[in-house]
Design a protein around this motif. Structure first.
Motif, PDB file in Angstrom:
ATOM      1  N   PHE A   1      12.287  -0.942   1.033  1.00  0.00           N
ATOM      2  CA  PHE A   1      11.020  -0.450   1.566  1.00  0.00           C
ATOM      3  C   PHE A   1      10.713  -1.210   2.850  1.00  0.00           C
ATOM      4  O   PHE A   1      11.371  -2.197   3.193  1.00  0.00           O
ATOM      5  CB  PHE A   1       9.883  -0.596   0.551  1.00  0.00           C
ATOM      6  CG  PHE A   1       9.390  -2.000   0.335  1.00  0.00           C
ATOM      7  CD1 PHE A   1       8.167  -2.403   0.825  1.00  0.00           C
ATOM      8  CD2 PHE A   1      10.156  -2.928  -0.372  1.00  0.00           C
ATOM      9  CE1 PHE A   1       7.693  -3.690   0.621  1.00  0.00           C
ATOM     10  CE2 PHE A   1       9.694  -4.208  -0.586  1.00  0.00           C
ATOM     11  CZ  PHE A   1       8.464  -4.597  -0.086  1.00  0.00           C
ATOM     12  N   VAL A   2       9.726  -0.726   3.571  1.00  0.00           N
ATOM     13  CA  VAL A   2       9.300  -1.372   4.809  1.00  0.00           C
ATOM     14  C   VAL A   2       7.786  -1.554   4.759  1.00  0.00           C
ATOM     15  O   VAL A   2       7.071  -0.875   4.011  1.00  0.00           O
ATOM     16  CB  VAL A   2       9.683  -0.540   6.056  1.00  0.00           C
ATOM     17  CG1 VAL A   2      11.203  -0.394   6.153  1.00  0.00           C
ATOM     18  CG2 VAL A   2       9.002   0.828   6.041  1.00  0.00           C
ATOM     19  N   VAL A   3       7.304  -2.494   5.566  1.00  0.00           N
ATOM     20  CA  VAL A   3       5.865  -2.711   5.758  1.00  0.00           C
ATOM     21  C   VAL A   3       5.605  -2.661   7.253  1.00  0.00           C
ATOM     22  O   VAL A   3       6.214  -3.410   8.026  1.00  0.00           O
ATOM     23  CB  VAL A   3       5.407  -4.056   5.174  1.00  0.00           C
ATOM     24  CG1 VAL A   3       3.963  -4.343   5.560  1.00  0.00           C
ATOM     25  CG2 VAL A   3       5.556  -4.068   3.656  1.00  0.00           C
TER      26      VAL A   3
ATOM     27  N   ILE B   1       0.830  -1.210   0.000  1.00  0.00           N
ATOM     28  CA  ILE B   1       0.000   0.000   0.000  1.00  0.00           C
ATOM     29  C   ILE B   1       0.863   1.259   0.000  1.00  0.00           C
ATOM     30  O   ILE B   1       0.392   2.340   0.314  1.00  0.00           O
ATOM     31  CB  ILE B   1      -0.945   0.013   1.220  1.00  0.00           C
ATOM     32  CG1 ILE B   1      -0.150  -0.111   2.520  1.00  0.00           C
ATOM     33  CG2 ILE B   1      -1.973  -1.105   1.099  1.00  0.00           C
ATOM     34  CD1 ILE B   1      -1.010   0.019   3.762  1.00  0.00           C
ATOM     35  N   GLU B   2       2.141   1.110  -0.386  1.00  0.00           N
ATOM     36  CA  GLU B   2       3.063   2.246  -0.419  1.00  0.00           C
ATOM     37  C   GLU B   2       3.149   2.792  -1.843  1.00  0.00           C
ATOM     38  O   GLU B   2       3.170   2.034  -2.830  1.00  0.00           O
ATOM     39  CB  GLU B   2       4.454   1.804   0.053  1.00  0.00           C
ATOM     40  CG  GLU B   2       5.454   2.951   0.100  1.00  0.00           C
ATOM     41  CD  GLU B   2       6.845   2.458   0.523  1.00  0.00           C
ATOM     42  OE1 GLU B   2       7.835   3.045   0.068  1.00  0.00           O
ATOM     43  OE2 GLU B   2       6.908   1.491   1.285  1.00  0.00           O
ATOM     44  N   PHE B   3       3.256   4.134  -1.969  1.00  0.00           N
ATOM     45  CA  PHE B   3       3.237   4.794  -3.270  1.00  0.00           C
ATOM     46  C   PHE B   3       4.611   5.251  -3.757  1.00  0.00           C
ATOM     47  O   PHE B   3       4.719   5.800  -4.840  1.00  0.00           O
ATOM     48  CB  PHE B   3       2.313   6.032  -3.241  1.00  0.00           C
ATOM     49  CG  PHE B   3       0.859   5.686  -3.190  1.00  0.00           C
ATOM     50  CD1 PHE B   3       0.146   5.420  -4.354  1.00  0.00           C
ATOM     51  CD2 PHE B   3       0.195   5.632  -1.978  1.00  0.00           C
ATOM     52  CE1 PHE B   3      -1.211   5.107  -4.300  1.00  0.00           C
ATOM     53  CE2 PHE B   3      -1.147   5.317  -1.918  1.00  0.00           C
ATOM     54  CZ  PHE B   3      -1.858   5.052  -3.077  1.00  0.00           C
ATOM     55  N   SER B   4       5.673   5.068  -2.991  1.00  0.00           N
ATOM     56  CA  SER B   4       6.971   5.626  -3.374  1.00  0.00           C
ATOM     57  C   SER B   4       7.454   5.019  -4.686  1.00  0.00           C
ATOM     58  O   SER B   4       7.060   3.917  -5.083  1.00  0.00           O
ATOM     59  CB  SER B   4       8.008   5.358  -2.266  1.00  0.00           C
ATOM     60  OG  SER B   4       8.263   3.977  -2.141  1.00  0.00           O
TER      61      SER B   4
ATOM     62  N   VAL C   1      12.263  -7.072   7.925  1.00  0.00           N
ATOM     63  CA  VAL C   1      12.417  -8.529   7.977  1.00  0.00           C
ATOM     64  C   VAL C   1      11.213  -9.120   8.687  1.00  0.00           C
ATOM     65  O   VAL C   1      10.828  -8.667   9.767  1.00  0.00           O
ATOM     66  CB  VAL C   1      13.715  -8.932   8.704  1.00  0.00           C
ATOM     67  CG1 VAL C   1      13.819 -10.455   8.801  1.00  0.00           C
ATOM     68  CG2 VAL C   1      14.940  -8.369   7.984  1.00  0.00           C
ATOM     69  N   PHE C   2      10.609 -10.144   8.089  1.00  0.00           N
ATOM     70  CA  PHE C   2       9.463 -10.827   8.671  1.00  0.00           C
ATOM     71  C   PHE C   2       9.783 -12.315   8.811  1.00  0.00           C
ATOM     72  O   PHE C   2      10.198 -12.960   7.835  1.00  0.00           O
ATOM     73  CB  PHE C   2       8.218 -10.671   7.794  1.00  0.00           C
ATOM     74  CG  PHE C   2       7.596  -9.303   7.829  1.00  0.00           C
ATOM     75  CD1 PHE C   2       6.506  -9.045   8.644  1.00  0.00           C
ATOM     76  CD2 PHE C   2       8.113  -8.280   7.051  1.00  0.00           C
ATOM     77  CE1 PHE C   2       5.929  -7.776   8.678  1.00  0.00           C
ATOM     78  CE2 PHE C   2       7.544  -7.016   7.076  1.00  0.00           C
ATOM     79  CZ  PHE C   2       6.450  -6.762   7.898  1.00  0.00           C
ATOM     80  N   HIS C   3       9.615 -12.845  10.003  1.00  0.00           N
ATOM     81  CA  HIS C   3       9.660 -14.288  10.218  1.00  0.00           C
ATOM     82  C   HIS C   3       8.214 -14.764  10.139  1.00  0.00           C
ATOM     83  O   HIS C   3       7.442 -14.596  11.083  1.00  0.00           O
ATOM     84  CB  HIS C   3      10.286 -14.624  11.568  1.00  0.00           C
ATOM     85  CG  HIS C   3      11.720 -14.221  11.654  1.00  0.00           C
ATOM     86  ND1 HIS C   3      12.761 -15.071  11.310  1.00  0.00           N
ATOM     87  CD2 HIS C   3      12.304 -13.049  12.012  1.00  0.00           C
ATOM     88  CE1 HIS C   3      13.909 -14.446  11.473  1.00  0.00           C
ATOM     89  NE2 HIS C   3      13.662 -13.219  11.889  1.00  0.00           N
ATOM     90  N   ILE C   4       7.867 -15.332   8.995  1.00  0.00           N
ATOM     91  CA  ILE C   4       6.452 -15.563   8.710  1.00  0.00           C
ATOM     92  C   ILE C   4       6.099 -17.044   8.824  1.00  0.00           C
ATOM     93  O   ILE C   4       6.960 -17.927   8.834  1.00  0.00           O
ATOM     94  CB  ILE C   4       6.072 -15.024   7.314  1.00  0.00           C
ATOM     95  CG1 ILE C   4       6.922 -15.687   6.227  1.00  0.00           C
ATOM     96  CG2 ILE C   4       6.257 -13.529   7.260  1.00  0.00           C
ATOM     97  CD1 ILE C   4       6.595 -15.177   4.830  1.00  0.00           C
TER      98      ILE C   4
END
Length: 266
Positions: A184-186, A123-126, A191-194
């Motif tokens: 980028f980041v969310v 959902i980021e526009f950059s 980093v996500f441990h999913i």
């Protein structure tokens, strides 16, 4: 579990028998490995992620490309000379296999792998180029059993060459899926441990080896060796309907120490 204990007892029984026959030498190696995996699913079972997806949709939910994963393991070996041609090489060690899936040039509203952010979409526009590297790894305690067939020796008796084939018996210690975001980041994270939904590892896995070994003698007791091996997992390492079959190249780099009598020339 009982099979693993049987192999361990067999391993140490071989060690004691080899000591009694004075045909024993020890080795230790580090094992850099490069692997990828063939991943597939045709299951209509739901993953439980949001929004709900079948395992097939989960497998294909991102525009990704399969890639290699680099890892390093280590093994201690007991080597037993069966005769002048054959040597059995049995080990106990740690190994890691896995794969990477790369999602490149992510645009606004593109789907992300379930577990990255609450919305499941970017959902980021950059205007920066956005990529994600999804890294899956399976970590094992491993019992490799290799058979080395003598091929050739150099005229100065320093170099010895073997053909190698064998099997690895692996007990799962940990499996993990990690997503590394690039540029980028969310929700403030890079980093996500999913959740490894669909890729949960089997407790036990088996792989096959084929390759060769080259030994270089430093003195009567000490030598170094390099052992490149193609490794293939003929059964899926995942216990779900998401099938994953790793394949790769492992190179054992090690040293050997001979006990008792010197090895005779073949």
């Amino acid at each position: 579990m009982r099979n693993i204990f049987f192999i361990v007892f067999l391993f140490w029984g071989l060690l004691l028998e080899a000591q009694s026959r004075d045909k024993l030498f020890f080795s230790a190696s580090v094992n850099p490995t490069i692997t990828m995996a063939f991943n597939s699913s045709s299951s209509s079972k739901l993953t439980g992620s949001y929004p709900p997806q079948t395992l097939t949709q989960y497998q294909d939910s991102i525009a990704s490309s399969e890639s290699y994963k680099l890892s390093v393991g280590a093994t201690v070996w007991v080597n037993y000379m069966l005769n002048q041609r054959w040597t059995v090489q049995a080990g106990l060690g740690y190994s890691e296999v896995g794969f990477s899936r790369q999602q490149k040039s992510i645009q606004f509203n593109d789907k992300l792998f379930p577990g990255i952010g609450a919305n499941g979409k970017l959902i980021e526009f950059s205007n920066t180029e956005k990529n994600i590297d999804y890294r899956m790894r399976y970590q094992y305690i491993t019992l490799p059993i290799l058979f080395n067939y003598y091929g050739k020796r150099s005229g100065d008796f320093k170099w010895t060459y073997y053909f190698t084939a064998g099997i690895g018996l692996n007990m799962l210690v940990k499996h993990e899926m990690k997503a590394v975001l690039d540029q980028f980041v969310v929700e403030g994270q890079k980093v996500f441990h999913i959740d490894s939904t669909g890729y949960e590892g089997r407790t036990f896995a088996t792989n096959l080896f084929i390759g060769g070994r080259t030994d270089y003698k430093i003195d009567k007791s000490l030598s170094v060796f390099v052992q490149p091996l193609l490794t293939v997992f003929p059964m899926s390492v995942s216990k779900t309907d998401m099938k994953s079959y790793p394949i790769g190249l492992q190179v054992n780099l090690g040293v050997s120490y001979v006990l008792g009598k010197d090895k005779k020339d073949e």
